[in-house]
Design an enzyme around this catalytic site. Sequence first.
Site, short mmCIF file in Angstrom:
data_model
loop_
_atom_site.label_atom_id
_atom_site.label_comp_id
_atom_site.label_asym_id
_atom_site.label_seq_id
_atom_site.Cartn_x
_atom_site.Cartn_y
_atom_site.Cartn_z
N LYS A 76 0.87 -0.57 -0.10
CA LYS A 76 -0.09 0.25 0.11
C LYS A 76 1.06 1.24 0.24
O LYS A 76 2.03 1.21 0.59
CB LYS A 76 -1.08 -0.02 0.97
CG LYS A 76 -1.73 1.22 1.18
CD LYS A 76 -2.58 0.76 2.68
CE LYS A 76 -3.85 2.10 2.82
NZ LYS A 76 -5.13 2.00 3.85
N SER A 151 -9.63 1.84 2.75
CA SER A 151 -9.09 2.23 2.06
C SER A 151 -7.69 1.25 1.23
O SER A 151 -7.34 2.14 0.20
CB SER A 151 -8.23 3.40 2.70
OG SER A 151 -7.51 2.71 3.47
N SER A 175 -10.00 -0.62 6.71
CA SER A 175 -9.41 -0.62 5.72
C SER A 175 -8.95 -1.24 4.65
O SER A 175 -7.87 -2.03 4.22
CB SER A 175 -8.43 0.40 4.65
OG SER A 175 -9.23 2.33 5.34
N1 GLN Z 1 -13.57 3.89 6.31
C1 GLN Z 1 -12.91 4.60 7.35
C2 GLN Z 1 -12.26 5.69 7.50
O1 GLN Z 1 -12.44 6.55 5.99
C3 GLN Z 1 -11.51 3.47 7.74
C4 GLN Z 1 -10.14 3.57 6.78
C5 GLN Z 1 -9.28 3.09 6.78
O2 GLN Z 1 -9.27 1.97 7.70
N2 GLN Z 1 -7.95 3.75 6.72
O3 GLN Z 1 -11.91 6.33 7.83
#
Ligand code: GLN
Length: 483
Positions: A76, A151, A175
């Site tokens: 990532k 994400s 994410s």
């Molecule tokens: N969807 C969540 C957010 O937008 C989690 C994102 C994540 O786990 N990085 O904060």
Amino acid sequence: MHELTLAQVAKGLADKAFSSEELAQTLLARIAQRDGELNSFITVTPELALAQARAADQRRAAGETGALLGAPIAHKDLFCTEGVLTTCASRMLANFQAPYNATVVEKLAAAGTVTLGKANMDEFAMGSANENSHFGPVRNPWHTEHVPGGSSGGSAAAVAARLVPAATGTDTGGSIRQPAAFTNLTGLKPTYGRVSRWGMIAYASSLDQGGPLARSAEDCALLLQAMAGFDPKDSTSIDEPVPDYSASLNAPLEGLRIGLPKEYFGAGLDPRLGDAVQAAADELRKLGAQVREISLPNLGHAIPAYYVIAPAEASSNLSRFDGVRFGYRCESPVDLTDLYKRSRGEGFGTEVQRRIMVGTYALSAGYYDAYYIKAQQIRRLIKNDFMAAFKEVDVILGPTTPNPAWKLGAKNADPTAAYLEDFYTITANMAGLPGLSMPAGFVDGLPVGVQLLAPYFQEGRLLNIAHRYQQVTDWHSRSPEGF
Ligand code: GLN
């Protein structure tokens, strides 16, 4: 060759059926050919990959063994990689070359992995659909009109499309698990502190945790084995021995106590996804588990509390991107204030700016007690709910997401609609618990995941349950048509 799982790659390399260099070349060609449809990579690193692959082949020729020696992966794009761009999918870091490797990157490289590239993601890991990337959205290989989740959407799409057998991700509120569910993968968020955060660009430091995305629990075990462990460079890293995750994969499930929280099955859940959870529970019963209802009474407060705490920490973490030291700088600033304002205004995307504003507001004098402290109190209540539940059961089973992957753009007009999709995943981050999502069916041709949560440091148990489940079901081995 692109169809091989990480475990099969390990066997093929050990048997000398192919070399790491041949495998890297095959997959790099496939990425060049197919990733235009998905946009799962921000940077592809052929030179690095081939150099690492040749080195792995030499190490193997010299007698070294190891499941990951010569195995291709993607990172990532928020794991710092020396000499390679680390953008966090932001204009702010579009030209940023980290001067060092993240601990996770170092550990995986030491195990012999071959980095094919850096995966697309939501900007600064803020999002649930991978639509918040400066480099454009990622498409779901199961249905390219749909999002892959976020994400870690690039990591998930690349693995699901068989461009790479496994990838790293990070999970602040879901994410890893949510994109795994949307793309038919297995994804594990470890216990907070199990995997070093050093060199991971911070979103919300008390929630962030790196982990694996792969096609099976067996593959996740291989990756986690190399990623986990104490790191003196991360003050929240925990000095606990790392068990042999592969060794416990086949442990029997007789007597395993599984809890289904009644609050999970409310109006927000697509009933077809509820049915998938019941069907998974039935399979696990056949393997010897006992399933009972439990309660997590404070679950309903989790989303509002998370969307105060995460932005609050983000507003602090992202203050370092000021146009002065590194990252994007605006053209011809008139003075220092103009430099800060325009560099941040032009460098950050809409969702990141929204979170910085929410977080700054929640932390400001007068609102700190009303919002931030309240959210922290809710966080404790949620942790207490889990501690009480784990006195009654060994693991908790539920949906990973309330709905399958939505269409690109469907939730863009209303950010809170996307926030609600995190209902099942964020509590594990708030309590610091490990959580795993595994494939459990399809609705309308789109994958459905179920989530397992366990007490601290029981990643081995989660992988064990998922592996046993994957031996009696074949959801996880299905591949998207056309890929
Ligand atoms: N969807 C969540 C957010 O937008 C989690 C994102 C994540 O786990 N990085 O904060």
